[in-house]
Enzyme design. Structure first.
Site, PDB file in Angstrom:
ATOM      1  N   LYS A  13       0.830  -1.210   0.000  1.00  9.35           N
ATOM      2  CA  LYS A  13       0.000   0.000   0.000  1.00  9.35           C
ATOM      3  C   LYS A  13       0.865   1.261   0.000  1.00  9.35           C
ATOM      4  CE  LYS A  13      -2.680   3.486   1.574  1.00  9.35           C
ATOM      5  NZ  LYS A  13      -2.277   4.775   2.114  1.00  9.35           N
ATOM      6  N   TYR A  15      -5.199   8.278   2.507  1.00 10.57           N
ATOM      7  CA  TYR A  15      -6.370   7.490   2.930  1.00 10.57           C
ATOM      8  C   TYR A  15      -6.081   5.989   3.007  1.00 10.57           C
ATOM      9  CZ  TYR A  15      -7.824   6.976  -2.080  1.00 10.57           C
ATOM     10  OH  TYR A  15      -7.917   6.711  -3.406  1.00 10.57           O
ATOM     11  N   GLU A  16      -7.064   5.256   3.517  1.00 13.41           N
ATOM     12  CA  GLU A  16      -6.936   3.801   3.745  1.00 13.41           C
ATOM     13  C   GLU A  16      -5.758   3.468   4.649  1.00 13.41           C
ATOM     14  OE1 GLU A  16      -9.118   1.633   3.007  1.00 13.41           O
ATOM     15  OE2 GLU A  16     -10.385   2.893   1.749  1.00 13.41           O
ATOM     16  N   GLY A  17      -5.550   4.297   5.683  1.00 15.14           N
ATOM     17  CA  GLY A  17      -4.411   4.116   6.580  1.00 15.14           C
ATOM     18  C   GLY A  17      -3.244   4.905   6.032  1.00 15.14           C
ATOM     19  N   GLN A  36       0.885   2.785   8.127  1.00 12.80           N
ATOM     20  CA  GLN A  36       1.297   1.531   7.469  1.00 12.80           C
ATOM     21  C   GLN A  36       2.717   1.138   7.895  1.00 12.80           C
ATOM     22  OE1 GLN A  36      -0.713  -0.292   5.607  1.00 12.80           O
ATOM     23  NE2 GLN A  36      -2.385   1.172   5.393  1.00 12.80           N
TER      24      GLN A  36
END
Lengths: 155, 56
Positions: free
Chosen positions: A22, A64-66, A71
Site C-alpha cells: 500500500k 487514505y486507507e491508513g 502503514q
C-alpha cells in the site's frame, strides 16, 4: 517460491508485506505523477495538460486507507514484531534466489549490484529493528518501509 | 521487477523481453540505487525521539 512450498515452510511473507504494497506503491505513484508534471514543464503545472490533475489525484493515496505513516508503524510494530521478522526473512530468501539468477550476466550487472547492496541493507535494518526498543523502531519505520519497498520492487 | 524480466527472457527473445529488461535496468539504476541510503535513517530513531514536544 511455489505456493505449496511456501505453505509448508510455515512462513507467510505475503501478508507481512501488505503495508509495503500500500504505502510504497502510493508514495511511488506521487513521485511518478510529480515527474509527469516536471517533464511537461510549465505546461505540466497548468491545467490544460491534465498532468497536475494526476498529481492531485495521486497525492490522496498515501493519506487514505491508513496513512503511510500508520502503514509503516504496522509493518514494524505488528508484522515484524509478531514473528520477530521470520516471514520477512523468508521473503528475503526468495529475493536471494532472484539475486543468484542475476549473477554472472553482463546485462544484469547494475541490477545485481544494486539488489545485493539493497538486500544487505534491508537484512541489516530488519535485524536492528527486531532487536531495538519499540519506540526507536517506530521512529525509523517510514524509511524502513521505503527501503523494504525499493528492494522488494527490484527482487 | 527482475523476476518478471527474467521470466520474460525465459519465454524467449523478443520485444516484450527487451522491454522488461530495459524497465528493470532503469529501475535498478534510478530507484534501487537509493536503497542503502535509507539505512542511516532507519537506525536514526534516537534523533527523531530527541525532540522535546515543547519545542514544537
Amino acid at each position: 517460491m511455489p505456493a505449496r512450498r511456501r505453505r509448508d515452510s510455515g512462513a507467510a511473507p505475503g501478508r507481512s508485506v501488505d503495508p509495503v504494497v500500500k504505502a510504497w506503491c502510493t508514495d511511488l505513484g506521487v513521485e511518478i505523477a510529480s515527474m509527469g508534471v516536471q517533464v511537461h514543464g510549465g505546461m505540466g503545472y497548468i491545467e490544460e495538460t491534465g498532468a497536475a490533475q494526476y498529481l492531485r489525484d495521486a497525492r490522496i493515496a498515501p493519506i487514505y486507507e491508513g496513512t503511510n505513516g500508520i502503514q509503516a508503524n504496522d509493518l514494524v510494530g505488528r508484522k515484524l514484531g509478531r514473528d520477530q521478522g521470520e516471514a520477512a526473512r523468508a521473503l528475503f530468501g526468495e529475493m536471494r534466489v532472484t539475486l543468484a539468477e542475476l549473477g554472472g550476466k553482463p546485462e544484469w550487472e547494475t541490477m545485481h549490484r544494486g539488489l545485493a547492496a539493497g538486500l544487505d541493507a534491508l537484512e541489516h535494518a530488519t535485524a536492528y529493528l527486531v532487536a531495538t526498543d519499540p519506540a526507536l523502531a517506530a521512529a525509523g519505520s517510514t524509511p524502513y518501509l521505503a527501503l523494504f519497498g525499493t528492494v522488494a520492487g527490484a527482487g | 521487477m527482475a523476476r518478471l524480466a527474467l521470466a520474460a527472457r525465459r519465454r524467449g527473445p523478443g520485444e516484450f523481453a527487451a522491454m522488461r529488461l530495459a524497465t528493470a535496468r532503469c529501475y535498478g539504476e534510478h530507484f534501487l540505487a537509493r536503497a542503502p541510503s535509507y539505512l542511516p535513517a532507519v537506525m536514526g530513531g534516537a534523533t527523531v525521539m530527541g525532540f522535546d514536544p515543547d519545542w514544537l
